[in-house]
Design a protein around this motif. Sequence first.
Motif, PDB file in Angstrom:
ATOM      1  N   GLY A   1       0.806  -1.227  -0.063  1.00 31.26           N
ATOM      2  CA  GLY A   1       0.033  -0.088  -0.048  1.00 31.26           C
ATOM      3  C   GLY A   1       0.831   1.039   0.157  1.00 31.26           C
ATOM      4  O   GLY A   1       1.923   1.181  -0.508  1.00 31.26           O
ATOM      5  N   LEU A   2       0.229   2.513   0.408  1.00 32.90           N
ATOM      6  CA  LEU A   2       1.011   3.684   0.284  1.00 32.90           C
ATOM      7  C   LEU A   2       2.317   3.579   1.287  1.00 32.90           C
ATOM      8  O   LEU A   2       3.147   4.284   0.833  1.00 32.90           O
ATOM      9  N   ALA A   3       2.100   3.103   2.341  1.00 33.14           N
ATOM     10  CA  ALA A   3       3.166   3.124   3.029  1.00 33.14           C
ATOM     11  C   ALA A   3       4.631   2.287   2.636  1.00 33.14           C
ATOM     12  O   ALA A   3       5.794   2.930   2.579  1.00 33.14           O
ATOM     13  N   GLU A   4       4.317   1.231   2.140  1.00 33.76           N
ATOM     14  CA  GLU A   4       5.332   0.395   1.374  1.00 33.76           C
ATOM     15  C   GLU A   4       5.762   1.004   0.240  1.00 33.76           C
ATOM     16  O   GLU A   4       7.114   0.909   0.060  1.00 33.76           O
ATOM     17  N   LEU A   5       5.063   1.746  -0.474  1.00 32.29           N
ATOM     18  CA  LEU A   5       5.440   1.988  -1.784  1.00 32.29           C
ATOM     19  C   LEU A   5       6.322   3.402  -1.578  1.00 32.29           C
ATOM     20  O   LEU A   5       7.237   3.725  -2.400  1.00 32.29           O
ATOM     21  N   ALA A   6       5.926   4.353  -0.569  1.00 25.36           N
ATOM     22  CA  ALA A   6       6.592   5.194  -0.053  1.00 25.36           C
ATOM     23  C   ALA A   6       7.900   4.898   0.338  1.00 25.36           C
ATOM     24  O   ALA A   6       8.877   5.745   0.015  1.00 25.36           O
ATOM     25  N   ILE A   7       7.875   3.986   1.232  1.00 23.46           N
ATOM     26  CA  ILE A   7       9.217   3.574   1.780  1.00 23.46           C
ATOM     27  C   ILE A   7      10.144   3.299   0.570  1.00 23.46           C
ATOM     28  O   ILE A   7      11.416   3.583   0.432  1.00 23.46           O
ATOM     29  N   LYS A   8       9.795   2.395  -0.396  1.00 22.96           N
ATOM     30  CA  LYS A   8      10.541   2.043  -1.473  1.00 22.96           C
ATOM     31  C   LYS A   8      11.056   3.205  -2.361  1.00 22.96           C
ATOM     32  O   LYS A   8      12.109   3.254  -2.888  1.00 22.96           O
ATOM     33  N   ALA A   9      10.242   4.143  -2.386  1.00 25.37           N
ATOM     34  CA  ALA A   9      10.459   5.343  -3.327  1.00 25.37           C
ATOM     35  C   ALA A   9      11.474   6.473  -2.388  1.00 25.37           C
ATOM     36  O   ALA A   9      11.880   7.387  -2.865  1.00 25.37           O
ATOM     37  N   CYS A  10      11.554   6.024  -1.230  1.00 30.53           N
ATOM     38  CA  CYS A  10      12.452   6.810  -0.275  1.00 30.53           C
ATOM     39  C   CYS A  10      11.947   8.362  -0.281  1.00 30.53           C
ATOM     40  O   CYS A  10      12.595   9.321  -0.309  1.00 30.53           O
ATOM     41  N   VAL A  11      10.559   8.497   0.033  1.00 29.18           N
ATOM     42  CA  VAL A  11       9.899   9.965  -0.026  1.00 29.18           C
ATOM     43  C   VAL A  11       8.907   9.613   1.269  1.00 29.18           C
ATOM     44  O   VAL A  11       8.741   8.356   1.638  1.00 29.18           O
ATOM     45  N   SER A  12       8.342  10.802   1.641  1.00 29.89           N
ATOM     46  CA  SER A  12       7.161  10.438   2.687  1.00 29.89           C
ATOM     47  C   SER A  12       6.044   9.906   2.203  1.00 29.89           C
ATOM     48  O   SER A  12       5.771  10.201   0.977  1.00 29.89           O
ATOM     49  N   ALA A  13       5.174   9.424   2.909  1.00 29.25           N
ATOM     50  CA  ALA A  13       3.824   8.986   2.485  1.00 29.25           C
ATOM     51  C   ALA A  13       3.099  10.188   1.852  1.00 29.25           C
ATOM     52  O   ALA A  13       2.221   9.962   0.915  1.00 29.25           O
ATOM     53  N   SER A  14       2.969  11.041   2.832  1.00 29.61           N
ATOM     54  CA  SER A  14       2.179  12.383   2.297  1.00 29.61           C
ATOM     55  C   SER A  14       2.655  13.044   0.772  1.00 29.61           C
ATOM     56  O   SER A  14       1.770  13.363   0.110  1.00 29.61           O
ATOM     57  N   HIS A  15       3.915  12.957   0.608  1.00 31.76           N
ATOM     58  CA  HIS A  15       4.504  13.575  -0.727  1.00 31.76           C
ATOM     59  C   HIS A  15       4.184  12.453  -1.761  1.00 31.76           C
ATOM     60  O   HIS A  15       3.846  12.738  -2.712  1.00 31.76           O
ATOM     61  N   PHE A  16       4.430  11.350  -1.318  1.00 33.08           N
ATOM     62  CA  PHE A  16       4.026  10.296  -2.227  1.00 33.08           C
ATOM     63  C   PHE A  16       2.647  10.279  -2.928  1.00 33.08           C
ATOM     64  O   PHE A  16       2.066  10.321  -3.983  1.00 33.08           O
ATOM     65  N   SER A  17       1.594  10.248  -1.939  1.00 31.12           N
ATOM     66  CA  SER A  17       0.218  10.499  -2.228  1.00 31.12           C
ATOM     67  C   SER A  17       0.018  11.690  -3.053  1.00 31.12           C
ATOM     68  O   SER A  17      -0.928  11.371  -3.815  1.00 31.12           O
ATOM     69  N   ARG A  18       0.480  12.688  -2.496  1.00 31.11           N
ATOM     70  CA  ARG A  18       0.067  13.922  -3.235  1.00 31.11           C
ATOM     71  C   ARG A  18       0.537  13.731  -4.725  1.00 31.11           C
ATOM     72  O   ARG A  18      -0.288  14.268  -5.709  1.00 31.11           O
ATOM     73  N   VAL A  19       2.045  13.475  -4.994  1.00 31.25           N
ATOM     74  CA  VAL A  19       2.436  13.375  -6.345  1.00 31.25           C
ATOM     75  C   VAL A  19       1.418  12.357  -7.130  1.00 31.25           C
ATOM     76  O   VAL A  19       1.181  12.597  -8.422  1.00 31.25           O
ATOM     77  N   PHE A  20       1.366  11.348  -6.557  1.00 30.93           N
ATOM     78  CA  PHE A  20       0.415  10.156  -7.240  1.00 30.93           C
ATOM     79  C   PHE A  20      -0.706  10.741  -7.632  1.00 30.93           C
ATOM     80  O   PHE A  20      -1.284  10.342  -8.926  1.00 30.93           O
ATOM     81  N   LYS A  21      -1.617  11.229  -6.853  1.00 33.31           N
ATOM     82  CA  LYS A  21      -2.761  11.767  -7.449  1.00 33.31           C
ATOM     83  C   LYS A  21      -2.632  12.865  -8.408  1.00 33.31           C
ATOM     84  O   LYS A  21      -3.439  13.064  -9.276  1.00 33.31           O
ATOM     85  N   GLN A  22      -1.644  13.742  -8.384  1.00 34.21           N
ATOM     86  CA  GLN A  22      -1.477  14.544  -9.477  1.00 34.21           C
ATOM     87  C   GLN A  22      -1.292  13.905 -10.760  1.00 34.21           C
ATOM     88  O   GLN A  22      -1.889  14.354 -11.896  1.00 34.21           O
ATOM     89  N   LEU A  23      -0.739  12.821 -10.905  1.00 35.93           N
ATOM     90  CA  LEU A  23      -0.220  11.983 -11.981  1.00 35.93           C
ATOM     91  C   LEU A  23      -1.426  11.265 -12.425  1.00 35.93           C
ATOM     92  O   LEU A  23      -1.760  11.312 -13.727  1.00 35.93           O
ATOM     93  N   THR A  24      -2.137  10.411 -11.607  1.00 36.02           N
ATOM     94  CA  THR A  24      -3.050   9.521 -12.068  1.00 36.02           C
ATOM     95  C   THR A  24      -4.459   9.980 -11.790  1.00 36.02           C
ATOM     96  O   THR A  24      -5.384   9.342 -12.544  1.00 36.02           O
ATOM     97  N   GLY A  25      -4.835  11.082 -10.996  1.00 38.41           N
ATOM     98  CA  GLY A  25      -6.131  11.381 -10.513  1.00 38.41           C
ATOM     99  C   GLY A  25      -6.669  10.642  -9.626  1.00 38.41           C
ATOM    100  O   GLY A  25      -8.008  10.807  -9.314  1.00 38.41           O
ATOM    101  N   MET A  26      -6.070   9.528  -9.259  1.00 34.56           N
ATOM    102  CA  MET A  26      -6.580   8.690  -8.068  1.00 34.56           C
ATOM    103  C   MET A  26      -5.553   8.520  -6.754  1.00 34.56           C
ATOM    104  O   MET A  26      -4.559   9.028  -6.944  1.00 34.56           O
ATOM    105  N   ASN A  27      -6.080   8.411  -5.883  1.00 31.73           N
ATOM    106  CA  ASN A  27      -5.209   8.241  -4.588  1.00 31.73           C
ATOM    107  C   ASN A  27      -4.889   6.927  -4.701  1.00 31.73           C
ATOM    108  O   ASN A  27      -5.377   5.946  -5.603  1.00 31.73           O
TER     109      ASN A  27
END
Length: 288
Positions: free
Chosen positions: A201-227
């Motif tokens: 989920g969000l936590a695991e994906l953010a850890i793998k990306a080496c960014v915070s979960a909140s930053h990952f979530s914000r950028v992901f939604k900008q790109l895909t239009g979905m959380n």
Amino acid sequence: MQPVRKPFHLEPNFPFELVYKGVRHVEDEWPDHLHDLYEVVYIHEGRGTFFIDHALYDKRPGDLFLIPGNTVHRAFPSTDEPVVSTALFFSPALVQAVSLNDGFEPLRCFEVARQTKQYKIALPEPVRTRIEAAIHAMGNEITEQGSGYRRALWLQLEQLLLELDRHPFMQEAASSAIGIGPHWIQAALRDINSDPIRCGGLAELAIKACVSASHFSRVFKQLTGMNVTDYVNAKRLVRAKELLLSTDDTIETIALLCGFQGMRHFYDVFKKLTGVTPKMYRRQQQAK
């Protein structure tokens, strides 16, 4: 008026349908509708209008339209010059099963169309020629149904999607998207698409990306239009629907196999995204 959901009767092991050079008349067309399948429409002859996701597009020979799954659309052929078009319908799982990690994402053209809200693609002449050849080859395979015809259809579909993925518009849009969503978002999308069940989920994906979960979530939604959660659940649901139709496994077993957190979670997500429960979906599809 609410859009209707168009039904399909596809084999679970080959979720693909081709309507080759169909002549479209006003009285034949569906009202505003949507479906789970992804759709490519190529115009051979005639004129008309396409309503896709709250926008109208002219139809002319040589035009190609990309309609992602669950996008509301409707066709309006001309009464004087009926449209002759080829429509391809397929489940995302059909083209996502194999990844060679060479940068090609079969559904990227649909994601770009959805993101940019540009569903009509202008084709350069060489690309149009190759796409018409692929469509013609598909039409022959459907007619003749020789040995390996499904494999041939799959190969031609992959070739068509590859041509679109290499289209300058797609490359420019992808570059723009990368400016908003850096390489770690693209890597996360590849991970989710290739294995939505074990991608985390969000936590695991953010850890793998080496960014915070909140930053990952914000950028992901900008790109895909979905959380992240809805995106992963939508991908998992594709697999769940296949298992509901191709196996006799219990709904609880399928929920666990597809990574859902218990029956209630599975039912809630399934009904939210399809409008019916898993049990009703299986019953409706088996009755067709």
